[in-house]
Design a protein around this motif. Sequence first.
Motif, PDB file in Angstrom:
ATOM      1  N   ASP A 127     -43.969-124.691  -3.728  1.00  0.00           N
ATOM      2  CA  ASP A 127     -43.701-123.269  -3.985  1.00  0.00           C
ATOM      3  C   ASP A 127     -44.295-122.363  -2.895  1.00  0.00           C
ATOM      4  OD1 ASP A 127     -42.496-124.140  -6.314  1.00  0.00           O
ATOM      5  OD2 ASP A 127     -44.130-123.526  -7.644  1.00  0.00           O
ATOM      6  N   SER A 128     -45.368-122.820  -2.241  1.00  0.00           N
ATOM      7  CA  SER A 128     -46.035-121.969  -1.242  1.00  0.00           C
ATOM      8  C   SER A 128     -45.554-122.224   0.178  1.00  0.00           C
ATOM      9  CB  SER A 128     -47.544-122.193  -1.244  1.00  0.00           C
ATOM     10  OG  SER A 128     -48.031-122.163  -2.542  1.00  0.00           O
ATOM     11  N   THR A 129     -44.903-123.361   0.401  1.00  0.00           N
ATOM     12  CA  THR A 129     -44.526-123.682   1.790  1.00  0.00           C
ATOM     13  C   THR A 129     -43.019-123.636   2.017  1.00  0.00           C
ATOM     14  OG1 THR A 129     -44.517-126.026   1.249  1.00  0.00           O
ATOM     15  CG2 THR A 129     -46.534-125.169   2.217  1.00  0.00           C
ATOM     16  N   ARG A 130     -42.231-123.399   0.950  1.00  0.00           N
ATOM     17  CA  ARG A 130     -40.775-123.351   1.155  1.00  0.00           C
ATOM     18  C   ARG A 130     -40.417-122.184   2.078  1.00  0.00           C
ATOM     19  NH1 ARG A 130     -40.273-121.342  -4.912  1.00  0.00           N
ATOM     20  NH2 ARG A 130     -40.650-119.138  -4.501  1.00  0.00           N
ATOM     21  N   GLN A 131     -39.225-122.298   2.682  1.00  0.00           N
ATOM     22  CA  GLN A 131     -38.809-121.267   3.640  1.00  0.00           C
ATOM     23  C   GLN A 131     -38.417-119.971   2.953  1.00  0.00           C
ATOM     24  OE1 GLN A 131     -35.844-122.745   6.393  1.00  0.00           O
ATOM     25  NE2 GLN A 131     -37.523-122.649   7.876  1.00  0.00           N
ATOM     26  N   SER A 132     -37.703-120.126   1.827  1.00  0.00           N
ATOM     27  CA  SER A 132     -37.150-118.966   1.159  1.00  0.00           C
ATOM     28  C   SER A 132     -38.137-118.407   0.123  1.00  0.00           C
ATOM     29  CB  SER A 132     -35.851-119.418   0.488  1.00  0.00           C
ATOM     30  OG  SER A 132     -35.127-118.354   0.029  1.00  0.00           O
ATOM     31  N   ALA A 133     -38.629-117.192   0.360  1.00  0.00           N
ATOM     32  CA  ALA A 133     -39.505-116.500  -0.595  1.00  0.00           C
ATOM     33  C   ALA A 133     -40.657-117.347  -1.134  1.00  0.00           C
ATOM     34  CB  ALA A 133     -38.663-115.949  -1.754  1.00  0.00           C
ATOM     35  N   PRO A 134     -41.525-117.854  -0.263  1.00  0.00           N
ATOM     36  CA  PRO A 134     -42.655-118.653  -0.768  1.00  0.00           C
ATOM     37  C   PRO A 134     -43.669-117.800  -1.528  1.00  0.00           C
ATOM     38  CG  PRO A 134     -42.934-118.218   1.569  1.00  0.00           C
ATOM     39  CD  PRO A 134     -41.584-117.668   1.199  1.00  0.00           C
ATOM     40  N   LEU A 135     -44.452-118.463  -2.379  1.00  0.00           N
ATOM     41  CA  LEU A 135     -45.547-117.758  -3.059  1.00  0.00           C
ATOM     42  C   LEU A 135     -46.531-117.278  -1.992  1.00  0.00           C
ATOM     43  CD1 LEU A 135     -47.321-117.016  -5.539  1.00  0.00           C
ATOM     44  CD2 LEU A 135     -48.274-119.316  -5.398  1.00  0.00           C
ATOM     45  N   LYS A 136     -46.835-115.992  -2.016  1.00  0.00           N
ATOM     46  CA  LYS A 136     -47.683-115.426  -0.965  1.00  0.00           C
ATOM     47  C   LYS A 136     -48.473-114.254  -1.518  1.00  0.00           C
ATOM     48  CE  LYS A 136     -45.395-113.547   2.480  1.00  0.00           C
ATOM     49  NZ  LYS A 136     -44.380-113.502   3.522  1.00  0.00           N
ATOM     50  N   LYS A 137     -49.736-114.192  -1.127  1.00  0.00           N
ATOM     51  CA  LYS A 137     -50.546-113.035  -1.517  1.00  0.00           C
ATOM     52  C   LYS A 137     -50.503-112.045  -0.363  1.00  0.00           C
ATOM     53  CE  LYS A 137     -55.154-112.668  -1.325  1.00  0.00           C
ATOM     54  NZ  LYS A 137     -55.266-111.272  -0.874  1.00  0.00           N
ATOM     55  N   THR A 138     -50.160-110.799  -0.678  1.00  0.00           N
ATOM     56  CA  THR A 138     -50.106-109.794   0.392  1.00  0.00           C
ATOM     57  C   THR A 138     -51.201-108.741   0.162  1.00  0.00           C
ATOM     58  OG1 THR A 138     -48.386-108.648  -0.866  1.00  0.00           O
ATOM     59  CG2 THR A 138     -47.649-110.088   0.920  1.00  0.00           C
ATOM     60  N   GLY A 139     -51.455-107.951   1.203  1.00  0.00           N
ATOM     61  CA  GLY A 139     -52.558-106.988   1.171  1.00  0.00           C
ATOM     62  C   GLY A 139     -52.418-105.909   0.110  1.00  0.00           C
TER      63      GLY A 139
END
Length: 216
Positions: free
Chosen positions: A178-190
């Motif tokens: 879920d965190s490394t896929r290309q399309s819309a990965p799970l990501k924490k932003t600022g």
Amino acid sequence: MKDIITIDGPSGAGKSTIARLLAKRLGYKYLDTGALYRAVAWKIKQDNINTEDKESLIGALSKINITFDGEKIMANGTDITSDIRTPEISELSSKVSVIPIIRDYLFTIQREIGLRGKTVIEGRDIGTVIFPEAENKFFLDASFEERGRRRHKELKEKGGEVSLKDTINDITARDNRDSTRQSAPLKKTGDMVYIDSSNLTVEEVIAKIMASLRTS
Ligand code: DC
């Protein structure tokens, strides 16, 4: 946009429990987007769809009518709420969620539901892709051990026979995908408020969210 509260995070971080309760307290609707991916995975399994075959995948998506009322998830009138909570569907939903056709299809559904009014939406890409314009964004996290323990407890309560070690391994594999896929990965932003729920009670997490909400 203050009507949308987004909660992203890995599996087992407590998103569903927190999002559901928060929505109830605030009088908001609740949307569990993981349930939508699970419903699509369920349909793919049910109809034995070859996900490599674009045409049959598009055909299957055009025939599925998914609804979620905050509690029950239905696919073409069938209540699949408990059928989508098996380890097999967890794994399959994570696998099919890398497919852009499926993400595009669910993008529209999620936007439509959210734009109907005040909603708490939880998932993996809600603050980044589905509602990047939301002003109340949270990232809910917890340690691998704690997330494994919570998932294991849930599965055991439902009568599952899986070991804690296997549950932690499943969660790790799923999070990686879920965190490394290309399309819309799970990501924490600022622009997301980060909350580690490992040592917090449900009420403590809710209090932290409430304290940083911007509603006017
Ligand atoms: O939150 P959950 O465990 O029910 O989600 C099941 C899978 O669906 C998850 O492993 C990845 C996918 N998912 C996603 O890609 N994007 C979302 N917004 C929600 C879930």
